[in-house]
Enzyme design. Structure first.
Site, short mmCIF file in Angstrom:
data_model
loop_
_atom_site.label_atom_id
_atom_site.label_comp_id
_atom_site.label_asym_id
_atom_site.label_seq_id
_atom_site.Cartn_x
_atom_site.Cartn_y
_atom_site.Cartn_z
N GLY A 352 4.47 -1.36 2.04
CA GLY A 352 3.97 -0.77 3.28
C GLY A 352 2.79 -2.07 3.78
N GLY A 353 2.93 -1.98 5.29
CA GLY A 353 1.98 -2.79 6.04
C GLY A 353 2.25 -4.18 5.45
CG ASN A 354 -0.84 -7.11 4.92
OD1 ASN A 354 -0.91 -6.01 4.43
ND2 ASN A 354 -1.85 -7.69 5.13
CB VAL A 357 2.38 -2.76 -5.07
CG1 VAL A 357 1.82 -2.86 -6.67
CG2 VAL A 357 1.13 -2.88 -4.19
CE LYS A 370 -2.41 -4.19 -3.40
NZ LYS A 370 -3.85 -3.66 -3.19
CG ASP A 467 -9.67 1.50 3.28
OD1 ASP A 467 -9.63 2.58 3.81
OD2 ASP A 467 -8.33 0.99 3.19
#
Length: 615
Positions: A352-354, A357, A370, A467
Site C-alpha cells: 500500500g502507498g509507497n 511489507v 518494509k 499517526d
C-alpha cells in the site's frame, strides 16, 4: 588455566548508561565514533599452572540490567566475542570455558576441572544459582553431565547438564544444509554470536573474519524470567584440572539494543595461537610447492573475477559518507534478500502507498521487512530519525531491528514480526467468532497507552508518534498490543520547542484540529489520536464512515441523549457482554482525550492511571 581478556587503550574508551559493552584488543586500533561504546573488562586473569587445579573468572565491572525498571519483561540482548583455546605442549587439553550471566563475581561456590569455575559438586543443578551459561566444552563427561562429545557448545541453566548442545561448528553450503565442524581446542580464532529476544536464544559460531552463518548452531525457546536476576554480572569463566589449556578472549561486545554490534569487532591482524608444526622436507616439500603454485594461480583468477563483480555492484550499493554515522542498525542487503527469499510474493504481508511489507527469517528470528520509497531530499534526516528510534525499547512498541539502503531513494526497514497483524483486523474486518472480547479490548488500550507514555516521558528525548490509529497497533503471538509504524515520528528535547512541520501529516479522522490549523504537532496531538483509538475500539466504528456522522459527533450525540452505552459495539453482547459503567467511563475518557481544545486533554501519564482505575 589462562583466561586473558585484552584491555583497550584508555584513549579508545567511551562509557554510557546503556548496557552496551564493546572492547577491542591491543592488536589493531579500532575506529571509534560517538555510537561505538567501548569499555574495559574488569581485571586481567592469567594463570598458567601445569598439573594444578585452577579456575578463573573475568567480568564487566558493573552489573547489567536484565529487565526495565518496574517491569517483569526481560530485556533482549546480543553479545559477540572472539576466542581462542590453545593446547599446552605435551599436556592433554581441558576443560574449555563458558560465557555466563551470574549474580556474583566471586569464586566461592565454584571449583575447577569439570565444573569450569562455574559450579561445584554441592550446588550443581541448584535453581537458586540464577546462572545462564553457554559452554565451549572440550572434555566429554557423559556420566556427570551427559556430554555429547569432547567438542561441543551447550546452553546451561543452573547446571552443566546442558539444556541443549551441539557439535561445535556452523551450517553452510548453498542451502545452509552442510555442517562443518570447528575444533574448539585447535588454537584457531573463532567468533561467537549469542542473542536472546522473545524467549528465543540463538548461538552461532564461525572462524573469525568469516561472514556470520545465516542458520544458528543452537536455537531454542527458553524461559529465563525465573533464572536471571534483575541485575547480574556478565563475563567469562574457565578452569583446568589435570587437563590444561590456554583460553583467550580477544574481543567482546554486548548490547540490549543493537543486535549488529558484533559486526564492529575487529577480526583483522589478530594473533595466532595455533601450535606451530615442523617444515616439510623432501618429496613432501616438492608436493607442497607445486600445490602452492596451483593455488596462487586459482586465487589470482578468483581475484580478477571478484574485482569485476565488485565494480559492477559498487554502483548499485554505494555508501554515502553521511550514512556511516548511523552504522549500528545497518543490515547487509544480501542478508535481507535471503531472509525474504528474494522478496518473494509469497512473503508479502502488506502492500500500500509507497511501501511493501514482507515476512522473513533473519538470523533465526521472524522479522517484518518494509520497503519504502523515500524522496532523496530529506533522506539523511529521515535516516537519522529511524536510527535513533531503533534505540527505543519498550514491551509495547514494535522494535526496529535495523535498516538498509540498497539504492538511492529506497530504504528497507526491519522490524520485529507481529504474528497477529494489526488491531483493525480484530475489530472491523473479522468474523464475530474472532472479534476481540471486552477484556481483550481494554488490555489493548492499556498496552498502547503505556507505549505512548514511554515515548512522551520515558526516553532521553520526547518522541511524537503523530499517526496513532488502529492499523498502526500490532498484536504479537500472545495478543499483546504494540504501537508501530514510526514513519511520521518526530523527536525533540523535553524542554525544547514544540515540533513543527510545513505539511499536515497523519491520517484523516485522527489529526488533531490544532495540527490542521497551525501545522504544529505536540504530545497533546498524540493524546487526541489516542482518544479516537479509544472510541473506535469501544464502539467498533472507524472515525469516518460513508453516509454516517463522524465518530466523535455521534458519541457526543448519544451522551446528550443520556444513552451513551448505546455507542458500545453491539457485537460485544454476543461475546460475553461488558460492564455498562466501565464502558461509559471509557467513552468519557475517549471524548476527553479527543476534545477540540488541547488544554482540556489529559497527559498520557494521567490517561494510563485512568485506564488502571487509579483516577
Amino acid at each position: 588455566v589462562q583466561l586473558i581478556i585484552a584491555e583497550v587503550e584508555p584513549s579508545s574508551e567511551i562509557v554510557n548508561d546503556d548496557n552496551d559493552i564493546l572492547f577491542y584488543d591491543h592488536y589493531d586500533d579500532p575506529p571509534v565514533t560517538k555510537d561505538r561504546i567501548c569499555s574495559k573488562i574488569a581485571g586481567r586473569c592469567g594463570l598458567d599452572i601445569p598439573n594444578c587445579l585452577a579456575h578463573c573468572r573475568a567480568f564487566y565491572p558493573q552489573k547489567v540490567l536484565t529487565k526495565p525498571l518496574n517491569s517483569s519483561t526481560l530485556l533482549p540482548f546480543a553479545t559477540s566475542f572472539i576466542f581462542s583455546v590453545a593446547p599446552i605442549k605435551k599436556v592433554l587439553p581441558g576443560h574449555g570455558f563458558a560465557f555466563i550471566f551470574t549474580p556474583s563475581r566471586g569464586v566461592n561456590g565454584t571449583t575447577s576441572a569439570q565444573y569450569t569455575g562455574l559450579f561445584n559438586y554441592t550446588n550443581e543443578g541448584n535453581p537458586n544459582n540464577h546462572v545462564l551459561g553457554v559452554e565451549f566444552d572440550i572434555v566429554q563427561n557423559q556420566e556427570e553431565f551427559n556430554d555429547i562429545n569432547d567438542n561441543h557448545v551447550g546452553v546451561d541453566i543452573n547446571s552443566l547438564r546442558s539444556l541443549s548442545s551441539h557439535d561445535a561448528g556452523f551450517w553452510g553450503g548453498k542451502d545452509d544444509n552442510e555442517f562443518k565442524v570447528l575444533k574448539i581446542k585447535s588454537g584457531e580464532n573463532y567468533q561467537v554470536w549469542i542473542e536472546f529476544i522473545h524467549s528465543r536464544l540463538n548461538v552461532t559460531m564461525a572462524r573469525a573474519g568469516q561472514r556470520r552463518p545465516r542458520v544458528p548452531l543452537i536455537s531454542i525457546n527458553v524461559n529465563l524470567s525465573g533464572v536471571l536476576m534483575d541485575e547480574t554480572y556478565v563475563g567469562f569463566c574457565a578452569a583446568t584440572g589435570r587437563l590444561i589449556d590456554s583460553t583467550k578472549i580477544l574481543a567482546w561486545s554486548f548490547s540490549n539494543t543493537n543486535f549488529s554490534i558484533g559486526d564492529a569487532l575487529v577480526t583483522d591482524n589478530l594473533p595466532s595461537f595455533v601450535p606451530r608444526k615442523g617444515w616439510f622436507s623432501g618429496a613432501k616439500a616438492i608436493a607442497v610447492g607445486v600445490t602452492s603454485v596451483v593455488c596462487l594461480l586459482i586465487i589470482g583468477c578468483g581475484c580478477v573475477v571478484f574485482f569485476i563483480l565488485y565494480r559492477r555492484n559498487k554502483a548499485a550499493e554505494e555508501t554515502e559518507e553521511w550514512e556511516l554515522e548511523y552504522w549500528p542498525h545497518r543490515i547487509n542487503f544480501e542478508e535481507i534478500h535471503a531472509a525474504t527469499r528474494g522478496f518473494s510474493e509469497e512473503n508479502v504481508v502488506v502492500v500500500g502507498g509507497n511501501k511493501s511489507v514482507y515476512k522473513g527469517v533473519l538470523q533465526g528470528f521472524e522479522v517484518a521487512v518494509k520497503r519504502i520509497t523515500q524522496e532523496r531530499e530529506g533522506m539523511q534526516e529521515f535516516l537519522a530519525e529511524v536510527s535513533s528510534l531503533g534505540r527505543l525499547k519498550h514491551k509495547n512498541l514494535v522494535g526496529l531491528i535495523g535498516w538498509c539502503k540498497k539504492e538511492k531513494g529506497n530504504l528497507i526497514l526491519v522490524y520485529d514480526f507481529m504474528n497477529n497483524g494489526s488491531l483493525d483486523k480484530w475489530i472491523f474486518e473479522c468474523e464475530d467468532g474472532k472479534m476481540l472480547t471486552w477484556k481483550e479490548r481494554i488490555q489493548v488500550l492499556k498496552n498502547v497507552s503505556t507505549g505512548i507514555q514511554y515515548l512522551h516521558e520515558g526516553w532521553e528525548v520526547k518522541v511524537l508518534h503523530r499517526d496513532i490509529k488502529a492499523t498502526n497497533v500490532l498484536l504479537d503471538k500472545d495478543m499483546n498490543a504494540r504501537l508501530g509504524d514510526f514513519g511520521l515520528a518526530l523527536m525533540h528535547e523535553h524542554h525544547g520547542q514544540v515540533a513543527s512541520t510545513t505539511k499536515v501529516l497523519g491520517t484523516l479522522g485522527y489529526i488533531a484540529p490544532e495540527v490542521i490549523r497551525t501545522g504544529r504537532a505536540s504530545t497533546m496531538s498524540d493524546v487526541f489520536g489516542f482518544g479516537i483509538l479509544v472510541l473506535e475500539v469501544i464502539c467498533g466504528r472507524r472515525p469516518i464512515e460513508e453516509d454516517k456522522p463522524g465518530l466523535i459527533e455521534w458519541v457526543e450525540s448519544q451522551m446528550v441523549l443520556g444513552q451513551l452505552h448505546n455507542a458500545v459495539d453491539e457485537r460485544l453482547k454476543a461475546k460475553g457482554g461488558y460492564p455498562i459503567e466501565e464502558a461509559e467511563r471509557l467513552l468519557h475518557l475517549g471524548l476527553l482525550c479527543s476534545n477540540s481544545d488541547p488544554s482540556v486533554r489529559p497527559i498520557m501519564r494521567q490517561v494510563v492511571k485512568m485506564l488502571e482505575g487509579e483516577m
